[in-house]
Design an enzyme around this catalytic site. Structure first.
Site, PDB file in Angstrom:
ATOM      1  N   ASP A 279       0.958  -1.185   0.162  1.00 27.93           N
ATOM      2  CA  ASP A 279      -0.024   0.050   0.079  1.00 27.93           C
ATOM      3  C   ASP A 279       1.077   1.285   0.136  1.00 27.93           C
ATOM      4  O   ASP A 279       1.897   1.266   0.920  1.00 27.93           O
ATOM      5  CB  ASP A 279      -0.817  -0.037   1.260  1.00 27.93           C
ATOM      6  CG  ASP A 279      -2.135   0.759   1.191  1.00 27.93           C
ATOM      7  OD1 ASP A 279      -3.171   0.489   0.913  1.00 27.93           O
ATOM      8  OD2 ASP A 279      -1.592   2.240   1.045  1.00 27.93           O
TER       9      ASP A 279
ATOM     10  N   HIS B 285     -10.172  -5.260  -3.389  1.00 26.36           N
ATOM     11  CA  HIS B 285      -8.857  -5.491  -2.782  1.00 26.36           C
ATOM     12  C   HIS B 285      -8.981  -5.890  -1.474  1.00 26.36           C
ATOM     13  O   HIS B 285      -9.735  -5.529  -0.661  1.00 26.36           O
ATOM     14  CB  HIS B 285      -7.677  -4.383  -2.859  1.00 26.36           C
ATOM     15  CG  HIS B 285      -8.425  -2.939  -2.544  1.00 26.36           C
ATOM     16  ND1 HIS B 285      -9.372  -2.416  -3.106  1.00 26.36           N
ATOM     17  CD2 HIS B 285      -8.615  -2.218  -1.299  1.00 26.36           C
ATOM     18  CE1 HIS B 285      -9.879  -1.328  -2.521  1.00 26.36           C
ATOM     19  NE2 HIS B 285      -9.233  -1.227  -1.386  1.00 26.36           N
TER      20      HIS B 285
ATOM     21  N   HIS C 219      -6.884  -5.966   1.983  1.00 27.38           N
ATOM     22  CA  HIS C 219      -5.957  -5.531   2.968  1.00 27.38           C
ATOM     23  C   HIS C 219      -5.324  -6.579   3.730  1.00 27.38           C
ATOM     24  O   HIS C 219      -6.258  -7.231   4.209  1.00 27.38           O
ATOM     25  CB  HIS C 219      -6.248  -4.240   3.736  1.00 27.38           C
ATOM     26  CG  HIS C 219      -6.980  -2.926   2.978  1.00 27.38           C
ATOM     27  ND1 HIS C 219      -5.958  -1.873   2.943  1.00 27.38           N
ATOM     28  CD2 HIS C 219      -8.031  -2.627   2.390  1.00 27.38           C
ATOM     29  CE1 HIS C 219      -7.014  -0.950   2.240  1.00 27.38           C
ATOM     30  NE2 HIS C 219      -8.050  -1.667   1.956  1.00 27.38           N
TER      31      HIS C 219
HETATM   32  P1  5GP Z   1      -9.904   1.409   0.209  1.00 31.95           P
HETATM   33  O1  5GP Z   1     -10.224   2.503   0.972  1.00 31.95           O
HETATM   34  O2  5GP Z   1     -10.434   1.640  -1.076  1.00 31.95           O
HETATM   35  O3  5GP Z   1     -10.206  -0.014   0.756  1.00 31.95           O
HETATM   36  O4  5GP Z   1      -8.377   1.201   0.075  1.00 31.95           O
HETATM   37  C1  5GP Z   1      -7.699   1.570  -0.825  1.00 31.95           C
HETATM   38  C2  5GP Z   1      -6.087   1.591  -0.398  1.00 31.95           C
HETATM   39  O5  5GP Z   1      -5.429   1.860  -1.698  1.00 31.95           O
HETATM   40  C3  5GP Z   1      -5.686   3.000   0.497  1.00 31.95           C
HETATM   41  O6  5GP Z   1      -4.985   2.076   1.585  1.00 31.95           O
HETATM   42  C4  5GP Z   1      -4.496   3.780  -0.388  1.00 31.95           C
HETATM   43  O7  5GP Z   1      -3.589   3.931   0.415  1.00 31.95           O
HETATM   44  C5  5GP Z   1      -4.279   2.594  -1.568  1.00 31.95           C
HETATM   45  N1  5GP Z   1      -3.663   3.354  -2.608  1.00 31.95           N
HETATM   46  C6  5GP Z   1      -4.376   4.059  -3.200  1.00 31.95           C
HETATM   47  N2  5GP Z   1      -3.712   4.687  -4.120  1.00 31.95           N
HETATM   48  C7  5GP Z   1      -2.644   3.787  -4.511  1.00 31.95           C
HETATM   49  C8  5GP Z   1      -1.388   3.783  -5.314  1.00 31.95           C
HETATM   50  O8  5GP Z   1      -1.539   4.400  -6.281  1.00 31.95           O
HETATM   51  N3  5GP Z   1      -0.600   2.937  -5.166  1.00 31.95           N
HETATM   52  C9  5GP Z   1      -0.709   1.917  -4.040  1.00 31.95           C
HETATM   53  N4  5GP Z   1       0.109   1.024  -3.959  1.00 31.95           N
HETATM   54  N5  5GP Z   1      -1.656   1.913  -3.125  1.00 31.95           N
HETATM   55  C10 5GP Z   1      -2.706   3.061  -3.277  1.00 31.95           C
END
Ligand code: 5GP
Length: 127
Positions: A35, A110, A112
């Site tokens: 992340d 995704h 985590h």
């Molecule tokens: P969500 O809130 O959708 O469950 O989590 C999205 C995750 O994607 C967040 O933890 C954020 O830090 C991560 N993220 C967002 N943009 C990028 C990116 O460009 N590269 C990576 N490696 N992680 C990302």
């Protein structure tokens, strides 16, 4: 249930190679990478390569091969990152956010995987 998949989302762009990522493991159907804003010493995201919006989309509509590949890859990540308690390590948490109530930011499914410190209680109200 029909989900529209947004092909411009950031993880779709990572899968197309348009944006770099720090890959931990890649298989035929799955990509795992660090992340960009880690919330724990270990914070890996596991994504299917197919166009699935969230967990229920993937779980209901992906092929058995994709699901097995994804699940096995996530399991391998836990061990590779030395957080699997069964290996004598300290443990981890897996989270998958979906939709508005789940506060999902990126509309590509995704998982985590978080670990490397005590993570606290599972849920804390934001309001
Ligand atoms: P969500 O809130 O959708 O469950 O989590 C999205 C995750 O994607 C967040 O933890 C954020 O830090 C991560 N993220 C967002 N943009 C990028 C990116 O460009 N590269 C990576 N490696 N992680 C990302």
């Amino acid at each position: 249930m029909g989900y529209a998949y947004d092909t411009t989302n950031i993880f779709a762009r990572i899968l197309r190679g348009e944006i770099p990522n720090k890959t931990v493991l890649e298989t035929e159907h799955t990509l795992a990478f660090h992340d960009i804003a880690p919330q724990a010493p270990v914070h890996v995201l596991v994504i299917p390569k197919g166009p699935y919006v969230n967990f229920d989309h993937f779980a209901n509509e992906a092929s058995a091969e994709e699901i097995a590949d994804f699940t096995r890859t996530a399991g391998q990540i836990c061990r590779a990152m030395n957080i699997a308690p069964g290996d004598g390590d300290a443990g981890y948490r897996t989270i998958s956010n979906a939709g508005d109530h789940g506060v999902q930011e990126v509309p590509h499914y995704h998982l985590h995987i978080l670990g490397g410190r005590v993570l606290g209680r599972m849920l804390k109200r934001a309001d």
